[in-house]
Scaffold this motif. Structure first.
Motif, PDB file in Angstrom:
ATOM      1  N   UNK A  47      13.776  11.109 -11.738  1.00 37.00           N
ATOM      2  CA  UNK A  47      12.619  11.988 -11.571  1.00 37.00           C
ATOM      3  C   UNK A  47      12.748  13.203 -12.479  1.00 37.00           C
ATOM      4  N   UNK A  48      13.923  13.818 -12.489  1.00 37.91           N
ATOM      5  CA  UNK A  48      14.161  14.981 -13.345  1.00 37.91           C
ATOM      6  C   UNK A  48      14.032  14.607 -14.818  1.00 37.91           C
ATOM      7  N   UNK A  49      14.531  13.429 -15.168  1.00 37.92           N
ATOM      8  CA  UNK A  49      14.497  13.000 -16.566  1.00 37.92           C
ATOM      9  C   UNK A  49      13.096  12.666 -17.062  1.00 37.92           C
ATOM     10  N   UNK A  50      12.114  12.623 -16.163  1.00 38.49           N
ATOM     11  CA  UNK A  50      10.734  12.439 -16.605  1.00 38.49           C
ATOM     12  C   UNK A  50      10.264  13.639 -17.418  1.00 38.49           C
ATOM     13  N   UNK A  51      10.901  14.775 -17.211  1.00 40.03           N
ATOM     14  CA  UNK A  51      10.675  15.913 -18.080  1.00 40.03           C
ATOM     15  C   UNK A  51       9.519  16.808 -17.704  1.00 40.03           C
ATOM     16  N   UNK A  52       9.203  17.692 -18.628  1.00 34.45           N
ATOM     17  CA  UNK A  52       8.265  18.780 -18.382  1.00 34.45           C
ATOM     18  C   UNK A  52       6.866  18.274 -18.048  1.00 34.45           C
ATOM     19  N   UNK A  86       3.961   7.298 -12.244  1.00 34.66           N
ATOM     20  CA  UNK A  86       5.415   7.216 -12.364  1.00 34.66           C
ATOM     21  C   UNK A  86       6.103   8.119 -11.338  1.00 34.66           C
ATOM     22  N   UNK A  87       5.542   9.311 -11.115  1.00 34.82           N
ATOM     23  CA  UNK A  87       6.100  10.222 -10.115  1.00 34.82           C
ATOM     24  C   UNK A  87       6.010   9.587  -8.732  1.00 34.82           C
ATOM     25  N   UNK A  88       4.858   9.006  -8.410  1.00 33.05           N
ATOM     26  CA  UNK A  88       4.687   8.338  -7.118  1.00 33.05           C
ATOM     27  C   UNK A  88       5.734   7.246  -6.921  1.00 33.05           C
ATOM     28  N   UNK A  89       5.957   6.469  -7.978  1.00 37.51           N
ATOM     29  CA  UNK A  89       6.927   5.377  -7.891  1.00 37.51           C
ATOM     30  C   UNK A  89       8.335   5.908  -7.641  1.00 37.51           C
ATOM     31  N   UNK A  90       8.705   6.967  -8.365  1.00 38.12           N
ATOM     32  CA  UNK A  90      10.035   7.547  -8.194  1.00 38.12           C
ATOM     33  C   UNK A  90      10.205   8.129  -6.793  1.00 38.12           C
ATOM     34  N   UNK A  91       9.163   8.757  -6.279  1.00 38.24           N
ATOM     35  CA  UNK A  91       9.248   9.362  -4.950  1.00 38.24           C
ATOM     36  C   UNK A  91       9.423   8.300  -3.872  1.00 38.24           C
ATOM     37  N   UNK A 129       0.834  -1.196   0.000  1.00 38.83           N
ATOM     38  CA  UNK A 129       0.000   0.000   0.000  1.00 38.83           C
ATOM     39  C   UNK A 129       0.870   1.248   0.000  1.00 38.83           C
ATOM     40  N   UNK A 130       1.604   1.452  -1.079  1.00 37.60           N
ATOM     41  CA  UNK A 130       2.443   2.638  -1.194  1.00 37.60           C
ATOM     42  C   UNK A 130       1.571   3.885  -1.152  1.00 37.60           C
ATOM     43  N   UNK A 131       2.079   4.929  -0.521  1.00 36.68           N
ATOM     44  CA  UNK A 131       1.312   6.161  -0.420  1.00 36.68           C
ATOM     45  C   UNK A 131       1.216   6.834  -1.780  1.00 36.68           C
ATOM     46  N   UNK A 132       0.036   7.298  -2.138  1.00 34.62           N
ATOM     47  CA  UNK A 132      -0.164   8.034  -3.379  1.00 34.62           C
ATOM     48  C   UNK A 132      -0.226   9.511  -3.052  1.00 34.62           C
ATOM     49  N   UNK A 133       0.656  10.299  -3.664  1.00 30.50           N
ATOM     50  CA  UNK A 133       0.777  11.698  -3.317  1.00 30.50           C
ATOM     51  C   UNK A 133      -0.125  12.596  -4.158  1.00 30.50           C
TER      52      UNK A 133
END
Length: 249
Positions: free
Chosen positions: A90-95, A49-54, A32-36
């Motif tokens: 995370x940064x490479x995920x881009x704009x 994808x952002x949630x996973x990276x965080x 149950x990973x936290x979803x931000x």
């Protein structure tokens, strides 16, 4: 840009306390990973994808605490992220990842290390400098949000001034518009749609190309792709950069 930060002593002490608190509290690493960010909103896949990276960043911070406690307890988040590969990912995920990351900051009342790292990523992706105080830039996520909103508003005002000014040559205008960066992409697209402009359509497309190529993005504007083709999947992403501070929650 991150090398230009000048953190004053008081900020360093504050960030040290952030690190100590942050590394002692991590996201639940169960199924149950936290979803931000609310995945029912737009950018659903990017948000996942952002949630996973965080969550991976949290894991790496915990490992860093064990393997290199000196760095882990550093007062500088910039020293910490140098040791975290997931930050670069995370940064490479881009704009297209900026909206989910900014919305996370918008909904979180905290201003600790976690939020600081998010703000750093947004700053690096947008390739802009955010100044809350001339001595140190910004020192926490709350200050960063104010800087972001100021940047959005100032960029639009500056673009309008440049387009209407009779005191600046068109060549200097183009240089200054390029320096304004990602926050005037939507203004340039609006200018492109006008029947008349101080710039030709070719000049506007060149400005768009120059700005877009300066930031990480999955769908960059390449010479083999027309601007109209690029707009289909990318225009809304850049327009949303200027709507983030007006989002209702």
């Amino acid at each position: 840009m991150k090398n230009h930060k000048k953190l004053i002593i008081g900020i360093s002490i504050t960030l040290s306390l952030m690190v100590l608190c942050f590394l002692g509290i991590r996201i639940d690493n169960t199924d149950n990973k936290k979803t931000f960010f609310d995945s029912t909103k737009v950018y659903a896949q990017t948000t996942d994808d952002v949630d996973e990276k965080l969550n991976t960043i949290m894991d790496e911070l915990e490992e860093l605490k064990k393997s290199n406690p000196i760095i882990a307890m550093s007062s500088s988040p910039y020293a910490i992220v140098e040791e975290i590969t997931s930050y670069d990912e995370l940064v490479n995920m881009g704009i297209e990842a900026v909206k989910p990351m900014y919305d996370i900051l918008y909904k979180r009342p905290d201003a600790g290390l976690y939020e600081y790292i998010l703000a750093m990523a947004i700053e690096e992706i947008t390739n802009q400098e955010y100044i809350y105080d001339v001595d140190y830039g910004w020192s926490n996520a709350l200050e960063f949000r104010l800087c972001y909103e100021r940047k959005v508003n100032n960029s639009s005002d500056e673009f309008e001034y440049l387009m209407n000014s009779n005191k600046i040559s068109n060549e200097n205008k183009k240089q200054k518009i390029t320096e304004l960066g990602v926050f005037v992409v939507s203004d340039l697209l609006d200018e492109l749609d006008k029947e008349t402009s101080i710039f030709s359509k070719e000049e506007i497309e060149t400005l768009l190309q120059q700005i877009i190529q300066t930031v990480p993005a999955t769908h960059k504007l390449h010479s083999v792709e027309t601007i109209e083709e690029w707009r289909v999947d990318n225009e809304q992403i850049y327009r949303d950069l200027k709507k983030l501070n007006k989002t209702e929650y």
